[in-house]
Enzyme design. Structure first.
Site, PDB file in Angstrom:
ATOM      1  N   ARG A 165      -4.131 -10.072   4.139  1.00 14.30           N
ATOM      2  CA  ARG A 165      -4.565 -11.387   4.596  1.00 14.30           C
ATOM      3  C   ARG A 165      -3.397 -12.251   5.081  1.00 14.30           C
ATOM      4  O   ARG A 165      -3.613 -13.227   5.801  1.00 14.30           O
ATOM      5  CB  ARG A 165      -5.318 -12.114   3.475  1.00 14.30           C
ATOM      6  N   HIS A 193       0.835  -1.208   0.000  1.00  5.64           N
ATOM      7  CA  HIS A 193       0.000   0.000   0.000  1.00  5.64           C
ATOM      8  C   HIS A 193       0.870   1.258   0.000  1.00  5.64           C
ATOM      9  O   HIS A 193       0.589   2.226  -0.714  1.00  5.64           O
ATOM     10  CB  HIS A 193      -0.898   0.029   1.238  1.00  5.64           C
ATOM     11  N   LYS A 222      -1.328  -6.722  -7.847  1.00  4.47           N
ATOM     12  CA  LYS A 222      -1.623  -8.010  -7.207  1.00  4.47           C
ATOM     13  C   LYS A 222      -3.085  -8.394  -7.455  1.00  4.47           C
ATOM     14  O   LYS A 222      -3.391  -9.548  -7.731  1.00  4.47           O
ATOM     15  CB  LYS A 222      -1.354  -7.965  -5.704  1.00  4.47           C
TER      16      LYS A 222
END
Length: 298
Positions: free
Chosen positions: A187, A37, A149
């Site tokens: 995750r 990010h 991604k």
């Protein structure tokens, strides 16, 4: 860095920037931020005068209530990270601000949304495009930055922007990876130590499959072998591993001249679903690279 939680407050801020001629970039996220990010923020910072990062866990895109409930929420930590990267505004609306009482509109997408995660998670991309479209309209941004991604997501959003004539440029940034190759993801922190070790198999298998296809292995055989290797490593189920054309994500059974292609995969380790993708080099590029490497080593 200013934190704003209302549409009215955000628009007032952005309009003031634009009166001064500033170009505005937005990095949409669901929080639980990591280096991937932050690389998007850095890309936005390099190109834009002002940068907004959004943090909103979007209930509309979850097809599994349990997944929504367990999705990590770390707004305080996220805010500290974003402030350190030079973000101008953190936009963190509540669910009620995003979807007020009586909200009844949803974007329905097809094309690039068909199959892959769109097939495994019915309604997922309708939820993604609905919230992203709202974020674009709320932030009034000139450019939006997304990571590759989530490659299918990027292509779906590109299609939505083109179809709805939205005045915003979509900038796709390379996937950031851990030292062992695993794509960075919020995750990943939910993986057990044993599962985290097994997860590193995913990018290795994907890279080997891309190499095999580039070298001429029949696509179905290469994909079948890759799926077996993932199963042997403990991935169950493997939702998909497929070869697709990059531009529109049309399924491919062979490499086509002049058509950039990409391998995409989604597979489960326990209760954590991991996704990844890699481009398949055109055969001539692969062999040229091999010749160069051989020349260097001789």
């Amino acid at each position: 860095m200013e934190t704003i939680s209302t549409v009215a407050g955000l628009r007032a801020c952005v309009r003031a920037w634009k009166r001064d001629g500033a170009r505005v970039g937005v990095v949409p996220t669901m929080g639980a931020l990591h280096e991937g990010h932050l690389s998007l923020v850095q890309a936005a910072r390099a190109r834009m005068d002002r940068v907004i990062a959004t943090v909103f866990v979007n209930p509309m895109q979850f097809d599994n209530v349990g997944d929504l409930e367990t999705y990590p929420r770390t707004l305080g930590q996220d805010a500290r990270l974003l402030a350190s990267t030079g973000v101008d505004v953190l936009y963190a609306p509540t669910a009620v601000e995003m979807y007020p009482p009586g909200f009844a509109t949803r974007i329905a997408v097809a094309g690039a949304a068909a199959g892959l995660c769109g097939g495994a998670r019915p309604g997922h991309f309708d939820g993604v495009t609905t919230v992203v479209c709202k974020l674009f309209m709320q932030t009034l941004a000139d450019c939006a930055f997304f990571g590759e991604k989530d490659f299918q997501q990027v292509q779906v959003i590109r299609r939505m922007v083109a179809d709805l004539d939205l005045p915003i440029e979509i900038v796709a940034c390379p996937t950031r990876r851990e030292a062992d190759g695993l794509a960075r993801s919020s995750r990943n922190r939910r993986l057990t130590p044993m599962a985290r070790q097994a997860a590193a198999v995913l990018p290795r298998v994907l890279a080997a499959c891309a190499r095999d296809i580039a070298m001429g292995t029949e696509v179905a055989a290469a994909l079948g072998s890759a799926a077996e290797q993932l199963a042997d490593a403990g991935f169950a189920p493997v939702d998909y591993i497929e070869l697709r054309a990059e531009a529109d994500l049309a399924p491919l059974s062979a490499l086509l001249p002049g058509t950039p292609t990409r391998l995409l995969v989604a597979a489960w380790l326990g209760d954590v679903r991991l996704i990844d993708n890699m481009p398949v080099p055109p055969p001539e590029d692969y062999f040229n690279k091999q010749l160069i490497n051989n020349d260097k080593s001789s």
